[in-house]
Design an enzyme around this catalytic site. Structure first.
Site, PDB file in Angstrom:
ATOM      1  N   GLN A 163       0.729  -1.160  -0.022  1.00 11.77           N
ATOM      2  CA  GLN A 163       0.048  -0.010   0.030  1.00 11.77           C
ATOM      3  C   GLN A 163       0.887   1.341   0.031  1.00 11.77           C
ATOM      4  O   GLN A 163       0.702   2.282  -0.696  1.00 11.77           O
ATOM      5  CB  GLN A 163      -0.994   0.015   1.094  1.00 11.77           C
ATOM      6  CG  GLN A 163      -1.892   1.114   1.439  1.00 11.77           C
ATOM      7  CD  GLN A 163      -2.638   1.160   2.498  1.00 11.77           C
ATOM      8  OE1 GLN A 163      -3.769   0.358   2.777  1.00 11.77           O
ATOM      9  NE2 GLN A 163      -2.125   1.667   3.688  1.00 11.77           N
ATOM     10  N   GLU A 205      -3.126   9.674  -0.913  1.00 13.37           N
ATOM     11  CA  GLU A 205      -2.340  10.528   0.004  1.00 13.37           C
ATOM     12  C   GLU A 205      -1.361  11.203  -0.553  1.00 13.37           C
ATOM     13  O   GLU A 205      -0.339  11.530   0.042  1.00 13.37           O
ATOM     14  CB  GLU A 205      -1.820   9.311   0.943  1.00 13.37           C
ATOM     15  CG  GLU A 205      -2.743   8.882   1.836  1.00 13.37           C
ATOM     16  CD  GLU A 205      -2.236   7.865   3.135  1.00 13.37           C
ATOM     17  OE1 GLU A 205      -0.961   7.536   3.064  1.00 13.37           O
ATOM     18  OE2 GLU A 205      -3.346   7.455   3.733  1.00 13.37           O
ATOM     19  N   ASP A 242       4.321   0.051   4.192  1.00 14.35           N
ATOM     20  CA  ASP A 242       3.137  -0.478   4.987  1.00 14.35           C
ATOM     21  C   ASP A 242       2.439  -1.363   3.776  1.00 14.35           C
ATOM     22  O   ASP A 242       1.984  -1.130   2.686  1.00 14.35           O
ATOM     23  CB  ASP A 242       2.260   0.576   5.139  1.00 14.35           C
ATOM     24  CG  ASP A 242       0.960   0.325   5.814  1.00 14.35           C
ATOM     25  OD1 ASP A 242       0.746  -1.065   6.023  1.00 14.35           O
ATOM     26  OD2 ASP A 242      -0.036   1.054   6.179  1.00 14.35           O
ATOM     27  N   GLU A 285       5.056  -2.147   8.032  1.00 17.40           N
ATOM     28  CA  GLU A 285       3.842  -2.277   8.580  1.00 17.40           C
ATOM     29  C   GLU A 285       3.022  -3.061   8.133  1.00 17.40           C
ATOM     30  O   GLU A 285       2.909  -3.420   7.123  1.00 17.40           O
ATOM     31  CB  GLU A 285       3.248  -0.590   8.614  1.00 17.40           C
ATOM     32  CG  GLU A 285       1.802  -0.589   9.156  1.00 17.40           C
ATOM     33  CD  GLU A 285       1.616   1.016   8.980  1.00 17.40           C
ATOM     34  OE1 GLU A 285       2.236   1.883   8.912  1.00 17.40           O
ATOM     35  OE2 GLU A 285       0.172   1.193   8.801  1.00 17.40           O
ATOM     36  N   ASP A 312      -0.690  -2.137  12.414  1.00 17.57           N
ATOM     37  CA  ASP A 312      -1.849  -0.967  12.274  1.00 17.57           C
ATOM     38  C   ASP A 312      -3.090  -1.807  12.281  1.00 17.57           C
ATOM     39  O   ASP A 312      -3.618  -1.855  13.446  1.00 17.57           O
ATOM     40  CB  ASP A 312      -1.617  -0.317  10.916  1.00 17.57           C
ATOM     41  CG  ASP A 312      -2.719   0.479  10.460  1.00 17.57           C
ATOM     42  OD1 ASP A 312      -3.705   0.786  11.373  1.00 17.57           O
ATOM     43  OD2 ASP A 312      -2.719   0.896   9.357  1.00 17.57           O
ATOM     44  N   LYS A 337      -3.777   5.690  15.531  1.00 18.03           N
ATOM     45  CA  LYS A 337      -4.700   6.452  14.965  1.00 18.03           C
ATOM     46  C   LYS A 337      -5.973   6.586  15.869  1.00 18.03           C
ATOM     47  O   LYS A 337      -6.612   5.727  16.221  1.00 18.03           O
ATOM     48  CB  LYS A 337      -5.140   5.632  13.730  1.00 18.03           C
ATOM     49  CG  LYS A 337      -4.160   5.420  12.375  1.00 18.03           C
ATOM     50  CD  LYS A 337      -4.706   4.482  11.600  1.00 18.03           C
ATOM     51  CE  LYS A 337      -3.774   4.249  10.247  1.00 18.03           C
ATOM     52  NZ  LYS A 337      -4.317   3.290   9.465  1.00 18.03           N
ATOM     53  N   ARG A 366      -4.951   9.353   8.404  1.00 17.49           N
ATOM     54  CA  ARG A 366      -5.742   8.413   7.625  1.00 17.49           C
ATOM     55  C   ARG A 366      -5.763   8.689   6.284  1.00 17.49           C
ATOM     56  O   ARG A 366      -5.211   9.738   6.034  1.00 17.49           O
ATOM     57  CB  ARG A 366      -7.255   8.311   8.021  1.00 17.49           C
ATOM     58  CG  ARG A 366      -7.541   8.104   9.603  1.00 17.49           C
ATOM     59  CD  ARG A 366      -7.158   6.617  10.054  1.00 17.49           C
ATOM     60  NE  ARG A 366      -7.290   5.378   9.414  1.00 17.49           N
ATOM     61  CZ  ARG A 366      -7.905   4.298   9.932  1.00 17.49           C
ATOM     62  NH1 ARG A 366      -8.707   4.384  11.164  1.00 17.49           N
ATOM     63  NH2 ARG A 366      -8.396   3.147   9.076  1.00 17.49           N
ATOM     64  N   SER A 367      -6.184   7.918   5.182  1.00 15.57           N
ATOM     65  CA  SER A 367      -6.021   8.276   3.872  1.00 15.57           C
ATOM     66  C   SER A 367      -7.145   9.418   3.520  1.00 15.57           C
ATOM     67  O   SER A 367      -6.821  10.176   2.781  1.00 15.57           O
ATOM     68  CB  SER A 367      -6.160   7.035   2.892  1.00 15.57           C
ATOM     69  OG  SER A 367      -7.251   6.232   3.180  1.00 15.57           O
ATOM     70  N   LYS A 388       3.399   9.851  10.846  1.00 14.58           N
ATOM     71  CA  LYS A 388       3.005   9.331   9.413  1.00 14.58           C
ATOM     72  C   LYS A 388       1.919  10.093   8.775  1.00 14.58           C
ATOM     73  O   LYS A 388       0.814   9.875   9.464  1.00 14.58           O
ATOM     74  CB  LYS A 388       2.828   7.611   9.308  1.00 14.58           C
ATOM     75  CG  LYS A 388       2.513   6.920   8.319  1.00 14.58           C
ATOM     76  CD  LYS A 388       1.979   5.460   8.296  1.00 14.58           C
ATOM     77  CE  LYS A 388       1.546   5.113   7.061  1.00 14.58           C
ATOM     78  NZ  LYS A 388       0.964   3.903   7.271  1.00 14.58           N
TER      79      LYS A 388
HETATM   80  P1  PGA Z   1      -6.393   4.087   5.890  1.00 12.19           P
HETATM   81  O1  PGA Z   1      -4.837   3.363   6.003  1.00 12.19           O
HETATM   82  O2  PGA Z   1      -6.703   4.143   4.295  1.00 12.19           O
HETATM   83  O3  PGA Z   1      -7.224   2.793   6.511  1.00 12.19           O
HETATM   84  O4  PGA Z   1      -6.047   5.093   6.365  1.00 12.19           O
HETATM   85  C1  PGA Z   1      -3.804   3.953   6.089  1.00 12.19           C
HETATM   86  C2  PGA Z   1      -2.869   2.884   6.740  1.00 12.19           C
HETATM   87  O5  PGA Z   1      -3.008   1.675   6.432  1.00 12.19           O
HETATM   88  O6  PGA Z   1      -2.012   3.269   7.378  1.00 12.19           O
HETATM   89 ZN    ZN Z   2      -1.676   0.604   7.609  1.00  9.33          ZN
END
Ligand code: PGA
Ligand code: ZN
Length: 436
Positions: A163, A205, A242, A285, A312, A337, A366-367, A388
């Site tokens: 990711q 992101e 990640d 991650e 995570d 988070k 978060r994204s 991050k």
């Molecule tokens: P998310 O993921 O899209 O759920 O915010 C970000 C991540 O995996 O760190």
């Molecule tokens: Zn993550």
């Protein structure tokens, strides 16, 4: 009573994906105010607190009318008159009012916005920046940033299986310098991709949206970009991944469509370990899925001495899951988070649990994000050591990085960059000293 909560107001605003989200604003009897917005994930763990959405056709089902109504109704009623300095007490009221273990009724999006707004109001009443309010006079460091260069997985149409392809500069003297180096790498990566016909825009992101033929090609390109930037891979700049392997879970194992691979849990760990052997990878991650404790323990055993292994989706900012993982020998770092937990107090508990174990901690965005910069202040004020935020473009990301520069300036001569010291001890020790 200057610190008494006078009003709690919820409103719908829009996030970086153009989806509705919740903003909360708290005003105190003394006139101070605090405001915060809920972020939203795209690759979420099943064990995280629930983001309450209206469903139906409106806004693709992403409406937050119910969560906003909860803030303006029962939450506002329950918090009115309470002392904003008692963050734990306020957060307990939120949890009690919700009545479920995961904010399924009120919505963690409602809870996180209110909880953070209260924290901001308390800092404002003291006339202090939030980071300083949280630090309470203790020495705190400027965190080591993890910055995305390529987006993949759920953030880029699954164009890569992994990711996030990120960089870290643990040997930079200051965060200011770390950002300069990162900007050089980001630019070099974009130039290489453009020349090789692999650039397709930017991902969720802000990282480059890549067109690679394999996950390994992404790693090779990132290593090339570091070289091309004029900085040294494995010295000035390290790679952080990640994997978000929860998104790759398939039956008892994992499927990596880009690599055409179906892997058992052991083979998945083997594949990631192979990347760590060939590239200067300092942090990984979620190398396995959210409930694959044996796989996470194997990854930690194989790599944990020289690579940060972050949970995570695996830990979901939950103190109990952190302790259980430690008992199983899984992970040496926690991603924090706040909206995975629902409140500031629960998120801090997960951080404290990790710290008690000697683990590292990374406060994370978060994204789906907004202009809200609370996480920058949390990462500093809690002295988490790492932050991050996503990539090095787009203002919902840059607002958070830029806030770090302002905080560095506020600290003046006291500003200390956490750098390698923020990593798990054995990982930090393993980084070669910088050759001038
Ligand atoms: P998310 O993921 O899209 O759920 O915010 C970000 C991540 O995996 O760190
Ligand atoms: Zn993550």
């Amino acid at each position: 009573m200057k610190h008494e909560i006078a009003t709690v107001r919820g409103r719908q605003i829009w996030d970086s994906r153009g989806r509705p989200t919740v903003e909360a604003e708290i005003t105190l009897a003394g006139g101070a105010t605090g405001r915060a917005c809920a972020p939203a994930g795209a690759s979420r763990g099943a064990h995280e607190a629930i983001d309450l959405r209206d469903g139906g056709d409106r806004f693709g089902g992403f409406g937050v009318d119910r969560a906003v109504a909860a803030v303006n109704g029962e939450v506002a009623h329950a918090l009115a008159g309470r002392d904003v300095r008692d963050q734990a007490g306020l957060d307990a009221v939120l949890a009690g009012l919700d009545g479920t273990p995961n904010f399924a009724r009120l919505g963690a999006n409602a809870a996180v916005a209110v909880s953070l707004a209260a924290l901001h109001a308390a800092a404002a009443a003291k006339g202090r920046p939030l980071w300083r309010h949280l630090a309470e006079g203790r020495p705190v460091r400027i965190p080591l940033p993890e910055v995305q260069i390529f987006g993949g997985g759920a953030h880029a149409g699954r164009r890569t299986d992994v990711q996030d392809f990120m960089v870290m500069c643990p040997r930079a003297p200051t965060v200011r310098r770390a950002f300069e180096i990162t900007a050089d790498v980001y630019r070099a990566a974009g130039a290489i991709m453009e020349q090789t016909g692999r650039l397709a825009g930017v991902a969720d992101e802000g990282g480059w949206w890549p067109m690679f033929a394999s996950n390994e090609e992404a790693l090779e390109t990132l290593a090339q970009a570091i070289d091309r930037s004029g900085h040294r891979a494995g010295e000035d700049v390290f790679i952080s991944l990640d994997v978000a392997a929860n998104e790759l879970a398939h039956g008892d194992g994992y499927r990596l469509p880009l690599d055409g691979a179906e892997l058992t849990s052991e083979a998945m760990v083997e594949r990631v370990a192979g990347w760590a052997a060939r590239f200067p990878i300092l942090s990984i991650e979620d190398p396995v899925g959210q409930d694959d404790t044996a796989g996470m323990a194997l990854a930690t055993e194989r790599l944990g001495e020289r690579v940060q292994i972050i949970g995570d989706d695996f830990l979901v900012t939950n103190a109990e899951r952190v302790r259980r993982a430690a008992d199983a020998g899984a992970c040496n770092a926690v991603l924090v988070k706040v909206n995975q937990a629902g409140t500031v107090t629960k998120a801090k508990a997960a951080l404290d649990a990790a710290r008690a174990l000697g683990w590292a901690a990374i406060v994370s965005a978060r994204s789906g994000e907004t202009e809200d910069v609370s996480i920058t202040h949390l990462s500093v004020g809690w002295d988490a050591g790492q932050l991050k935020v996503g990539s090095f473009t787009r203002s919902e990301r840059m607002a958070k990085w830029n806030e770090l520069l302002r905080i560095e300036e506020q600290m003046g001569d006291d500003a200390v960059y956490a750098g390698a010291g923020a990593l798990p001890a054995s990982v930090g020790r393993g980084i070669p000293e910088r050759q001038e």
